[in-house]
Design a protein around this motif. Structure first.
Motif, PDB file in Angstrom:
ATOM      1  N   HIS A 525       0.829  -1.198   0.000  1.00 28.22           N
ATOM      2  CA  HIS A 525       0.000   0.000   0.000  1.00 28.22           C
ATOM      3  C   HIS A 525       0.873   1.261   0.000  1.00 28.22           C
ATOM      4  O   HIS A 525       2.074   1.210   0.244  1.00 28.22           O
ATOM      5  N   THR A 526       0.229   2.406  -0.280  1.00 25.24           N
ATOM      6  CA  THR A 526       0.943   3.705  -0.282  1.00 25.24           C
ATOM      7  C   THR A 526       1.647   3.920   1.055  1.00 25.24           C
ATOM      8  O   THR A 526       1.070   3.642   2.111  1.00 25.24           O
ATOM      9  N   TRP A 551       3.742   4.797  -4.126  1.00 29.94           N
ATOM     10  CA  TRP A 551       2.277   4.803  -4.249  1.00 29.94           C
ATOM     11  C   TRP A 551       1.749   3.458  -4.709  1.00 29.94           C
ATOM     12  O   TRP A 551       2.427   2.723  -5.454  1.00 29.94           O
ATOM     13  N   SER A 560      -9.917   4.247   2.186  1.00 32.82           N
ATOM     14  CA  SER A 560      -9.973   4.307   0.722  1.00 32.82           C
ATOM     15  C   SER A 560     -10.229   5.730   0.272  1.00 32.82           C
ATOM     16  O   SER A 560     -10.741   6.562   1.023  1.00 32.82           O
ATOM     17  N   LEU A 561      -9.846   5.988  -0.984  1.00 34.84           N
ATOM     18  CA  LEU A 561     -10.081   7.274  -1.635  1.00 34.84           C
ATOM     19  C   LEU A 561     -10.921   7.008  -2.861  1.00 34.84           C
ATOM     20  O   LEU A 561     -10.574   6.138  -3.696  1.00 34.84           O
ATOM     21  N   CYS A 580     -12.602  10.651   1.353  1.00 37.00           N
ATOM     22  CA  CYS A 580     -11.805   9.725   2.155  1.00 37.00           C
ATOM     23  C   CYS A 580     -12.757   8.932   3.044  1.00 37.00           C
ATOM     24  O   CYS A 580     -13.645   9.499   3.688  1.00 37.00           O
ATOM     25  N   TRP A 624      -3.885  11.186  -2.569  1.00 39.25           N
ATOM     26  CA  TRP A 624      -4.189  10.147  -1.593  1.00 39.25           C
ATOM     27  C   TRP A 624      -4.668  10.802  -0.310  1.00 39.25           C
ATOM     28  O   TRP A 624      -4.517  12.002  -0.098  1.00 39.25           O
ATOM     29  N   CYS A 625      -5.288   9.981   0.556  1.00 36.20           N
ATOM     30  CA  CYS A 625      -5.777  10.471   1.846  1.00 36.20           C
ATOM     31  C   CYS A 625      -4.890   9.954   2.962  1.00 36.20           C
ATOM     32  O   CYS A 625      -4.319   8.845   2.883  1.00 36.20           O
ATOM     33  N   PHE A 632      -2.767   5.476   5.424  1.00 40.64           N
ATOM     34  CA  PHE A 632      -2.731   5.983   4.054  1.00 40.64           C
ATOM     35  C   PHE A 632      -3.760   5.219   3.245  1.00 40.64           C
ATOM     36  O   PHE A 632      -3.886   3.995   3.388  1.00 40.64           O
ATOM     37  N   THR A 633      -4.525   5.923   2.354  1.00 36.04           N
ATOM     38  CA  THR A 633      -5.446   5.230   1.438  1.00 36.04           C
ATOM     39  C   THR A 633      -4.691   4.834   0.188  1.00 36.04           C
ATOM     40  O   THR A 633      -3.470   5.047   0.069  1.00 36.04           O
ATOM     41  N   ASN A 634      -5.462   4.278  -0.728  1.00 38.53           N
ATOM     42  CA  ASN A 634      -4.927   4.055  -2.066  1.00 38.53           C
ATOM     43  C   ASN A 634      -4.566   5.383  -2.712  1.00 38.53           C
ATOM     44  O   ASN A 634      -5.043   6.435  -2.305  1.00 38.53           O
ATOM     45  N   SER A 635      -3.731   5.388  -3.741  1.00 33.50           N
ATOM     46  CA  SER A 635      -3.330   6.598  -4.459  1.00 33.50           C
ATOM     47  C   SER A 635      -3.950   6.614  -5.829  1.00 33.50           C
ATOM     48  O   SER A 635      -4.159   5.546  -6.456  1.00 33.50           O
TER      49      SER A 635
END
Length: 641
Positions: A525-526, A551, A560-561, A580, A624-625, A632-635
């Protein structure tokens, strides 16, 4: 009156005659009378007497016919006689007091007796001050031309018997010879010091075999010598001034040279200082040191050398061969002095300052840095050490440095917190504790540079977008590379309170790694990473690198974003919402454009709750969030057109 003189002087012989005009052949007898005290003669034609104060008065006469006594002439008119009681003095003048070739080689003398007449003149000459006057012309005219020097006087004479005046005052006439007199100083020194013996010589150029006597004169307070060729005296403040001399021909006292041109003498009050220099202060093994002594700005010095103190016995006395350069070579250690001397008797300058000459031992000396970093940073600790190779002798140390720190007699400098004042060259030498005059050579310089700017670490990650199963390689570099660094690796954890991150050490980097790269396995993950470098004891750290991200488009389980509208490409006029979601109540949206810096939604959009609203996209970027709980969320990579 026999002599028709306008003035009669006491002592002169006076002859009065009674003259009968048109007397023809008549025989006469004479009778005289006078208002003076003189006794008149009986029946004589002439009345002769010596003038005195009582002779002044009127004189008459008359004639009587001898054959007819009672037929006399009338009494004559009176003749008035005035007698001056004082004997006159002749006066002598000369049209020049010096006989020169330019003046024709002659001088004209004139003799006179004031307010009287009928004088003849006698001329006298003395050939020296001690000789008697000799008559050179008698009963001569009132002028005379002479070609010889001498002391001249004259007198007047008249009547019979001759009556003489007082002698005139003497006039000295010098005859100048063509020889030139020159004042020379025995030692042609440009500067004379108080206490020196001065010898001046009167030199007669082209004097040949002529014997001379000498005259001196001066504007100083010195007392001139009598007739000597040399004038010897001790210089003092009163000796300052001009000095002249003149030569006199010994056999012709009044023949002399012109006065010489002046010799100007200046006397310096203070005693001169000697200056001692050494081409080096250590005698190399098997070699020597050259010492040079000088007394400036003056000349004529011989040099005297001493080892020990000023009361030591004379070491070496220069002879004429070495006088000009004042140098000696020495191979023995010790304290050396010198002074200059000149003249006879010898006049000495002050002693020079001493120069200490040491002997060198054959030990090699080096300056080392611990740690061995030629460039260090402000605040780092380093030790500069003097190392003498070979033997276990106890040493004292001497340092030379172009830095601003004070020198020490220890073998090392410990710099606990370096600054720019420590930058510079360092070198050292050793001195034996039990033989202070035995030293090593100076070491070579070693250069230490202190950089006032704290170094910056730079982190790169590879790859920047994760692929399934791929590892992430972190590489850390220090700007302006230098030695001795260890590397520390961190993961970023979001801190919503101050827009920044806190850093957590990655496994295995508590003490840093020697390698400048670090491998992260299993990252899906990011994530953000930071590094820094450190070295030394205590550890000196560089600045942290800027956060660098890897990322991933995968959704982590708890964050998630999402993008609305849900597409990759948007027009720049589109409005876009980034939302977010996950197990957190606080969120922030980050973006990293291709040509800019890491920033937050509040810098380019509006953050409402957990959603970032963008009214227009002006560039392409990765979004990203980040949650308040550190997730960290996905990018998402969004492109604006």
């Amino acid at each position: 009156m026999q002599n028709d003189w306008s003035q009669i002087f006491r002592g002169e012989t006076i002859t009065l005659t009674c003259e009968i005009q048109d007397g023809g052949d008549t025989e006469w007898e004479y009778e005289w009378k006078t208002s003076s005290s003189e006794t008149s003669p009986k029946q004589r034609e002439r009345w002769i007497f010596t003038a005195s104060a009582s002779s002044g008065g009127n004189y008459w006469c008359q004639g009587k016919v001898k054959m007819d006594f009672y037929f006399p002439t009338e009494w004559s008119d009176p003749l008035r006689l005035t007698v001056t009681p004082n004997k006159p003095r002749a006066s002598l003048t000369a049209d020049s007091r010096v006989i020169t070739a330019a003046g024709g080689g002659r001088v004209r003398l004139s003799c006179s007796v004031d307010e009287s007449n009928s004088w003849k003149y006698d001329w006298f000459q003395r050939e020296s001050e001690s000789s008697a006057a000799q008559i050179i012309k008698d009963k001569g005219p009132d002028t005379m031309s002479i070609s010889d020097g001498g002391m001249y006087h004259c007198r007047g004479g008249r009547g019979n018997p001759v009556y003489y005046t007082e002698n005139s005052t003497a006039v000295t006439v010098w005859k100048r010879v063509s020889n030139k007199a020159v004042v020379k100083m025995q030692n042609d020194w440009s500067q004379i010091f108080r206490g020196e013996t001065i010898t001046l010589t009167c030199e007669i150029q082209d004097g040949g075999d002529t014997e001379w006597e000498y005259l001196w004169t001066t504007s100083s307070s010195e007392t001139s010598p009598k007739q000597r060729e040399r004038w010897i005296f001790t210089a003092s403040a009163s000796s300052r001034g001009n000095y002249w001399c003149q030569g006199k021909v010994k056999m012709d006292f009044y023949s002399s040279t012109e006065w010489s041109d002046p010799l100007r003498l200046t006397v310096t009050e203070s005693k001169p200082q000697s200056k001692l220099r050494a081409d080096r202060t250590e005698v190399p093994v098997g070699g020597s040191v050259t010492l040079s002594c000088s007394v400036n700005p003056s000349s004529g010095w011989k040099y005297y050398w001493y080892r020990g103190d000023q009361s030591s016995e004379l070491l070496i006395r220069h002879d004429d061969v070495f006088k000009s350069n004042g140098q000696i070579s020495v191979s023995q250690e010790g304290q050396y002095w010198c002074r200059g001397g000149r003249g006879e008797p010898v006049y000495y300058s002050q002693y020079s300052q001493s120069v200490r000459i040491n002997t060198l031992v054959s030990k090699r000396v080096v300056v080392t840095l611990h740690p061995n970093w030629s460039e260090i940073y402000h605040g780092e600790m380093i030790t500069v050490r003097c190392e003498i190779q070979g033997g276990d002798t106890e040493w004292e140390y001497e340092w030379k440095t172009t830095s601003s720190i004070k020198s020490s007699n220890q073998n090392e400098f410990r710099i606990s917190s370096a600054s720019s004042s420590h930058s510079g060259n360092y070198r050292c030498k050793g001195r034996k504790k039990n033989a202070q005059h035995e030293t090593t050579e100076w070491s070579d310089f070693i250069k230490l540079t202190v950089n006032n700017n704290k170094p910056q670490s730079v982190l790169t990650v590879s790859p920047s977008w994760l692929s399934p199963g791929a590892s992430v390689t972190l590489k850390c570099e220090v700007e302006h590379p230098s030695a001795g660094w260890r590397f520390y690796w961190y993961k970023t954890v979001p801190k919503l309170s101050d827009r920044l991150y806190r850093y957590e050490l990655l496994p295995g980097s508590d003490s840093g790694t020697e390698e400048d790269s670090y491998m992260v396995h299993g990252q899906t993950h990011t994530a953000g990473y930071v590094c820094r470098a450190g070295r030394g004891e205590p550890v000196f750290y560089t600045e942290h690198s800027k956060p660098t991200f890897v990322w991933s488009g995968d959704f982590p389980p708890s964050a998630s974003l999402t993008v609305s509208p849900d597409r990759v490409q948007h027009f720049t006029s589109d409005s876009v919402s980034l939302s977010c979601e996950g197990n957190s109540t606080e969120w922030r949206v980050r973006r990293f454009p291709e040509d800019s810096y890491l920033s937050l939604c509040s810098d380019w959009g509006t953050m409402t709750g957990s959603t970032c609203n963008i009214s227009g996209l002006n560039s392409s970027a990765v979004y990203w969030c980040e949650s308040g709980s550190g997730q960290f969320t996905n990018s998402v990579n969004i492109t604006g057109h």
